[in-house]
Motif scaffolding. Structure first.
Motif, PDB file in Angstrom:
ATOM      1  N   TYR A 279      -5.560   8.299  -2.103  1.00 38.13           N
ATOM      2  CA  TYR A 279      -4.344   8.546  -1.328  1.00 38.13           C
ATOM      3  C   TYR A 279      -4.641   8.499   0.170  1.00 38.13           C
ATOM      4  CZ  TYR A 279      -0.300  10.960   0.594  1.00 38.13           C
ATOM      5  OH  TYR A 279       0.798  11.285   1.349  1.00 38.13           O
TER       6      TYR A 279
ATOM      7  N   LYS B 270       0.825  -1.206   0.000  1.00 37.88           N
ATOM      8  CA  LYS B 270       0.000   0.000   0.000  1.00 37.88           C
ATOM      9  C   LYS B 270       0.861   1.259   0.000  1.00 37.88           C
ATOM     10  CE  LYS B 270      -4.100  -2.092   1.983  1.00 37.88           C
ATOM     11  NZ  LYS B 270      -4.969  -2.216   3.143  1.00 37.88           N
TER      12      LYS B 270
ATOM     13  N   LEU C 169      -5.467   5.055   1.452  1.00 35.06           N
ATOM     14  CA  LEU C 169      -4.255   4.242   1.626  1.00 35.06           C
ATOM     15  C   LEU C 169      -3.477   4.668   2.863  1.00 35.06           C
ATOM     16  CD1 LEU C 169      -3.112   4.082  -2.103  1.00 35.06           C
ATOM     17  CD2 LEU C 169      -3.767   2.124  -0.690  1.00 35.06           C
ATOM     18  N   VAL C 170      -3.371   5.973   3.102  1.00 36.57           N
ATOM     19  CA  VAL C 170      -2.680   6.465   4.310  1.00 36.57           C
ATOM     20  C   VAL C 170      -3.355   5.906   5.557  1.00 36.57           C
ATOM     21  CG1 VAL C 170      -2.243   8.515   5.730  1.00 36.57           C
ATOM     22  CG2 VAL C 170      -1.719   8.570   3.299  1.00 36.57           C
TER      23      VAL C 170
ATOM     24  N   LEU D  50       0.642   4.174  -2.562  1.00 35.18           N
ATOM     25  CA  LEU D  50       0.535   5.543  -2.070  1.00 35.18           C
ATOM     26  C   LEU D  50       1.422   6.475  -2.881  1.00 35.18           C
ATOM     27  CD1 LEU D  50      -0.786   6.964   0.480  1.00 35.18           C
ATOM     28  CD2 LEU D  50       1.435   6.665   1.536  1.00 35.18           C
TER      29      LEU D  50
END
Length: 137
Positions: free
Chosen positions: A64, A21, A67-68, A25
């Protein structure tokens, strides 16, 4: 013993997925930057192109941050487990990320810079589109 091995295997797999991931990212951030730096099509319908690029950028931004959040959750879960099993001491100050906000501060700086770039780019796009509208009879 097999239960401990299975749990270790599952935790290593979770960290491996978090690593994947992280790669996604970086790729997503790159794609978002491409959208911002793309001159776009030389169509007559600049407003439509701007809306499409804004939508694409919004989608990439959502991906984004998703995913963070996933990576942060995995790291927190693994850290909690290591602390709970006494692999990491929980009563001392030896875990630097417990009280450190350096990562958050750096992320804020990056996003502040990105926001400034986005605002400049949008102003440039608006200026160009207004210039094109005024020049057409």
């Amino acid at each position: 013993m097999s239960n401990a091995v299975d749990e270790s295997k599952a935790r290593i797999q979770a960290l491996h997925e978090a690593e994947k991931k992280l790669v996604l990212l970086v790729e997503t951030a790159g794609e978002a930057l491409d959208v911002l730096t793309d001159d776009g099509p030389s169509d007559e319908d600049a407003e439509m192109a701007i809306r499409e690029r804004a939508g694409e950028f919004a989608d990439l931004t959502n991906r984004y941050f998703s995913l963070v959040n996933d990576v942060q959750l995995t790291v927190r879960q693994q850290t909690h487990f290591l602390t709970k099993t006494a692999s990491l001491p929980s009563t001392t100050k030896t875990i630097p990320f417990r009280r450190s906000v350096a990562g958050e501060q750096k992320e804020l700086e990056i996003w502040t810079g990105a926001l400034s770039t986005i605002q400049q780019r949008l102003q440039e796009i608006k200026r160009i589109s207004l210039g094109e509208q005024q020049s057409t009879p």
